[in-house]
Design an enzyme around this catalytic site. Structure first.
Site, PDB file in Angstrom:
ATOM      1  N   PHE A 147       1.257  -1.090   0.342  1.00 11.80           N
ATOM      2  CA  PHE A 147      -0.048  -0.287   0.045  1.00 11.80           C
ATOM      3  C   PHE A 147       0.497   1.250   0.170  1.00 11.80           C
ATOM      4  O   PHE A 147       1.584   1.500   1.155  1.00 11.80           O
ATOM      5  CB  PHE A 147      -0.417   0.115   1.342  1.00 11.80           C
ATOM      6  CG  PHE A 147      -1.596   0.951   1.343  1.00 11.80           C
ATOM      7  CD1 PHE A 147      -3.460   0.889   0.784  1.00 11.80           C
ATOM      8  CD2 PHE A 147      -1.813   2.067   2.398  1.00 11.80           C
ATOM      9  CE1 PHE A 147      -4.365   1.732   0.837  1.00 11.80           C
ATOM     10  CE2 PHE A 147      -2.605   3.260   2.480  1.00 11.80           C
ATOM     11  CZ  PHE A 147      -3.664   2.909   1.682  1.00 11.80           C
ATOM     12  N   GLY A 148       0.578   2.219  -1.087  1.00 17.86           N
ATOM     13  CA  GLY A 148       1.615   3.055  -1.037  1.00 17.86           C
ATOM     14  C   GLY A 148       1.173   4.816  -0.659  1.00 17.86           C
ATOM     15  O   GLY A 148       0.067   5.239  -1.905  1.00 17.86           O
ATOM     16  N   GLU A 153      -1.089   5.083  10.555  1.00 19.34           N
ATOM     17  CA  GLU A 153      -2.374   4.439  10.035  1.00 19.34           C
ATOM     18  C   GLU A 153      -3.035   5.625  11.036  1.00 19.34           C
ATOM     19  O   GLU A 153      -3.906   4.634  11.646  1.00 19.34           O
ATOM     20  CB  GLU A 153      -2.528   3.196  10.524  1.00 19.34           C
ATOM     21  CG  GLU A 153      -1.957   2.610   8.914  1.00 19.34           C
ATOM     22  CD  GLU A 153      -2.747   1.511   8.873  1.00 19.34           C
ATOM     23  OE1 GLU A 153      -3.530   1.063   9.082  1.00 19.34           O
ATOM     24  OE2 GLU A 153      -1.771   0.388   8.429  1.00 19.34           O
TER      25      GLU A 153
END
Length: 400
Positions: free
Chosen positions: A123-124, A363
């Site tokens: 995931f970027g 996150e």
């Protein structure tokens, strides 16, 4: 409410715990010191069905519920955060996002091999100048016929040198700010792609983390995930799944801190008695236990909402914030209980403490989640149904 685990979930926990005890625990100190783990671990995870634990069987997964993913993350982080991170990124951020937003063709091409463990997903989103402020990203994707030309950079990307597929976010129209961000499935083998690991990390040293670079990469238009301009919504929904796995992992870290601290309390004596008999040590143990039990309930509540196909941004945010804070405090207390030995590689608590810091930041920092929770309570924030929701667990009616 149902607070009982199914037989399948209990077997999953037993299998995952055995895997950690046999495949991770004997080697983790060496891997942490060397800055990487044996890549053979990936095949072993795949052989056990862990790489697609909550992906439906029709897409190559094990077809278990979302709380089974939480159980797996708990047990993996009990071994080391690097392994939970790998599963968080591969399943939580990538595969579950494909489940939610991907076309059938995209699912067949990318989700199926990822669920089988034949390919690894990552995931970027984060950039050198864009962390919590997603709109600050500089990466762009310009339409050119049947392709998008991708240019830019991402940083602090887990599995940067390992993953085969990346979900990458870029501006397709910067004038629209959040509404001008789009999401793309990017393959490592596409010309113009490169990656570079970040060395000298404070914690999670066994995990691969680094930077991605895109130089005039031509991405096929069919690799656009969702519609143009839906990238921000896709990224935030992906974080709902990623944060869920991070919170579950934090529960596992508290579990590890408790196990090591209780063991040491029964071994070590001071002033003529086991240190577990001292009240201030008992206070630290009690706080770990309270954090463990409260965090678990928050995580499984969010997981049950996922099982039912309900929006859970608020509940997952709270679980991530609290579980990670509790884990950071539990690791600090475990270090303190071990005294000078906590400073030694002879015991895992120093590694626990180093590893516990990053989840408080990534996150969504604790500050971001604090603001989110306040805005929910004050009525400033409200979650609406998305155009595409994460699929409910097909067998969730078994619980009713």
């Amino acid at each position: 409410m149902n607070f009982e685990f199914t037989e399948e979930q209990q077997l999953l926990r037993k299998t995952a715990r055995q895997f950690v005890d046999e495949e991770i625990m004997p080697h983790i100190q060496k891997w942490d010191s060397e800055g990487g783990f044996d890549p053979a671990i990936w095949k072993k995870l795949a052989d056990l069905g862990f790489m697609g634990v909550c992906v439906p069987e029709q897409y190559g997964g094990s077809g278990m519920d979302y709380n089974s993913l939480a159980i797996l993350c708990e047990e993996l982080e009990r071994g080391d955060t690097a392994f939970r991170t790998a599963v968080s990124v591969h399943i939580g951020l990538n595969s579950m996002t494909l489940m939610q937003w991907g076309t059938e063709e995209q699912k067949q091409k990318y989700l199926v091999p990822q669920a089988k463990g034949e390919k690894i997903g990552a995931f970027g989103l984060t950039e050198p100048g864009a962390g919590s402020d997603v709109a600050g990203m500089a990466t762009t994707a310009v339409r050119d016929g049947d392709h998008y030309v991708l240019n830019g950079q991402k940083t602090w990307i887990s599995l940067c040198d390992v993953a085969d597929h990346f979900l990458v976010f870029a501006y397709t129209d910067k004038s629209k700010k959040h509404s001008g961000i789009s999401a793309f499935i990017v393959e490592r083998t596409t010309p113009g792609f490169s990656s570079k690991a970040i060395k000298g990390k404070y914690g999670i040293r066994a995990g691969n983390t680094g930077e991605l670079f895109f130089e005039d990469m031509r991405i096929p238009a069919e690799n656009l995930l969702g519609k143009e301009g839906e990238g921000f919504k896709i990224a935030m929904s992906a974080l709902d799944s990623g944060r869920f796995t991070v919170a579950a992992g934090a529960v596992g870290l508290i579990m590890g801190c408790l196990e090591e601290s209780v063991k040491y309390c029964h071994q070590r004596e001071t002033f003529g008695k086991a240190i577990g008999k001292h009240q201030l040590v008992q206070q630290m143990i009690a706080n770990m236990e309270a954090g463990y039990q409260m965090s678990r309930l928050l995580v499984y509540r969010a997981g049950e909402m996922k099982n039912k196909g309900l929006r859970n941004t608020r509940e997952t945010s709270l679980a991530k914030w609290q579980a990670c804070d509790f884990a950071n405090k539990a690791a600090d207390d475990a270090f303190q209980i071990h005294g000078a030995y906590g400073y030694s590689d002879e015991y895992p608590v120093a590694r626990f403490l180093r590893n516990s810091k990053a989840p408080v930041i990534y996150e969504g920092t604790r500050e971001i989640h604090t603001i989110m929770q306040a805005e929910y309570v004050l009525g400033y924030r409200e979650d609406k149904q998305l155009s595409k929701m994460l699929p409910a667990w097909e067998e969730e009616l078994q619980y009713n």
